[in-house]
Design an enzyme around this catalytic site. Structure first.
Site, short mmCIF file in Angstrom:
data_model
loop_
_atom_site.label_atom_id
_atom_site.label_comp_id
_atom_site.label_asym_id
_atom_site.label_seq_id
_atom_site.Cartn_x
_atom_site.Cartn_y
_atom_site.Cartn_z
N GLY A 52 0.85 -1.18 0.00
CA GLY A 52 0.00 0.00 0.00
C GLY A 52 0.90 1.23 0.00
N ARG A 92 10.21 -1.04 -4.58
CA ARG A 92 8.97 -1.07 -5.38
C ARG A 92 8.90 0.23 -6.17
NH1 ARG A 92 3.49 -3.38 -3.12
NH2 ARG A 92 3.24 -3.88 -5.32
N ASP A 236 -1.51 4.70 -6.39
CA ASP A 236 -0.09 4.55 -6.07
C ASP A 236 0.73 5.72 -6.57
OD1 ASP A 236 -1.11 1.67 -5.85
OD2 ASP A 236 0.88 1.68 -4.93
O1 MRU Z 1 0.50 -3.97 -4.60
P1 MRU Z 1 -0.11 -3.23 -3.45
O2 MRU Z 1 -0.95 -4.08 -2.57
O3 MRU Z 1 0.91 -2.42 -2.69
O4 MRU Z 1 -1.08 -2.19 -4.15
C1 MRU Z 1 -1.83 -1.29 -3.36
C2 MRU Z 1 -2.73 -0.44 -4.17
O5 MRU Z 1 -2.77 -0.51 -5.37
C3 MRU Z 1 -3.54 0.57 -3.43
O6 MRU Z 1 -4.76 0.81 -4.10
C4 MRU Z 1 -2.75 1.88 -3.35
O7 MRU Z 1 -1.49 1.67 -2.81
C5 MRU Z 1 -3.45 2.89 -2.57
S1 MRU Z 1 -3.56 2.39 -0.89
C6 MRU Z 1 -3.95 3.65 0.03
#
Ligand code: MRU
Length: 339
Positions: A52, A92, A236
């Site tokens: 996240g 990431r 993101d």
């Molecule tokens: O791969 P992840 O689980 O890190 O992806 C998370 C998301 O795509 C969320 O929608 C994004 O980080 C927003 S969370 C507040």
């Protein structure tokens, strides 16, 4: 009661240790892993122990404190901390909150006076607290956008687990549900990592909030049946022109929402806005291991295409909700004004 008492804490700083709730094991097991050095935290981000965008940023900030604790007093401490930060940066690539938090920590390292561990920890705590406060403000702004009796569909996990606060999209949904503005909450399972059916379902259950889970591929049908008034998702990274990178499947939801006149709302703190990236096609999209899709090795010929984020063009977005206010029909001018 403060919001920290109400919500699960995925990122905890405790006596010079960073504790991360291992999200790979949820909902079956609630296990915290302890970190005392920076490189294993970069590994934890890469391996999705923590995930996240905002939670990754906060984690990276605390990891810089660990790096300073490890290298404190060494002649090359400054360079070693910068090396650790470069490692974190690579963990990431899509979530810009990571780079944003590291830039804030680096600003302290760049000061002429030698930086203290205390000042780095103060800054990491401040980042954490600011994100928490931003979540609460976004919940208010987002709730005001909803009409009564809303049918809300969300994707991925954007709650406490993803933000270390009340959440972005899920923060709005929880708040609006308590204000009795939501008739029904729907959540996608979010293949392949199942952030929806493992994490969002778990978080909502912890708060006794009912939710109907669906396969990602059922979402358009749900909209066609008139059950959804608003799709609410996180982000993101938001490019300077308002294009949004978010969990794979977000773009498909936005296309279906437009087809069915469903409002498409993105909830993200200002730390997710990236003025340095002009448009969505400039955002680096992380590809993950084919093992997330293929449950076994088939030998040559069977491979997987596994981008974990996609880009939703600004033109499909009804509004972006930030802690500073709401951007209706986002475009470059409005994003620049917000910043
Ligand atoms: O791969 P992840 O689980 O890190 O992806 C998370 C998301 O795509 C969320 O929608 C994004 O980080 C927003 S969370 C507040």
């Amino acid at each position: 009661m403060s919001d920290t008492d109400q919500y699960i804490q995925p990122v905890v700083w405790h006596e010079n240790r960073l504790r991360l709730l291992d999200q790979r094991l949820l909902p079956e097991q609630t296990v915290y892993l302890d970190y005392t050095e920076c490189p294993p935290v970069a590994g934890a981000i890469q391996d999705m122990v923590v995930r996240g965008a905002p939670a990754i940023g906060i984690t990276a900030a605390y990891a810089v404190v660990l790096s300073a604790l490890t290298h404190n007093g060494k002649a090359a401490a400054h360079e070693m901390i910068l090396d650790d930060m470069a490692l974190l940066q690579r963990s990431r690539p899509t979530a810009v909150n990571l780079a944003w938090a590291l830039a804030r920590m680096k600003a302290l390292l760049d000061e002429p006076a030698p930086v203290s561990v205390d000042s780095l920890l103060t800054e990491a705590n401040r980042i954490h607290e600011e994100e928490r406060q931003a979540n609460l403000r976004m919940a208010e702004f987002g709730t005001a956008l909803l009409s009564d009796n809303a049918g809300v569909l969300t994707h991925c996990n954007t709650g406490s687990l993803a933000t270390a606060g009340s959440g972005t999209a899920l923060g709005v949904i929880r708040h609006a549900y308590r204000q009795q503005k939501i008739r029904r909450i729907y959540a996608t399972e979010t293949r392949p990592w199942l952030q929806g059916s493992r994490l969002t379902a778990w978080e909502l259950a912890q708060h006794s909030i009912p939710v109907a889970m669906l396969c990602d591929s059922a979402a358009a049908q749900l909209m066609q049946h008139g059950q959804v008034s608003h799709v609410i998702v996180g982000a993101d990274r938001i490019a300077a022109n308002g294009d949004v990178a978010n969990k794979i499947g977000t773009y498909a939801l936005a296309v279906a929402a437009q087809r069915h006149a469903v409002k498409f709302i993105v909830v993200a703190p200002v730390s997710t806005l990236d003025p340095k990236t002009p448009q969505g096609s400039d955002i680096p999209v992380e590809q993950r291991d084919s093992g997330e899709i293929l449950s076994q090795e088939f030998g040559e010929g069977v491979t997987a295409w596994n981008p974990v984020f996609d880009i939703t063009p600004a033109g499909l977005i009804t509004a972006i909700v930030t802690e500073r206010g709401v951007i209706q029909a986002p475009d470059s001018r409005k994003i620049a004004e917000m910043l």
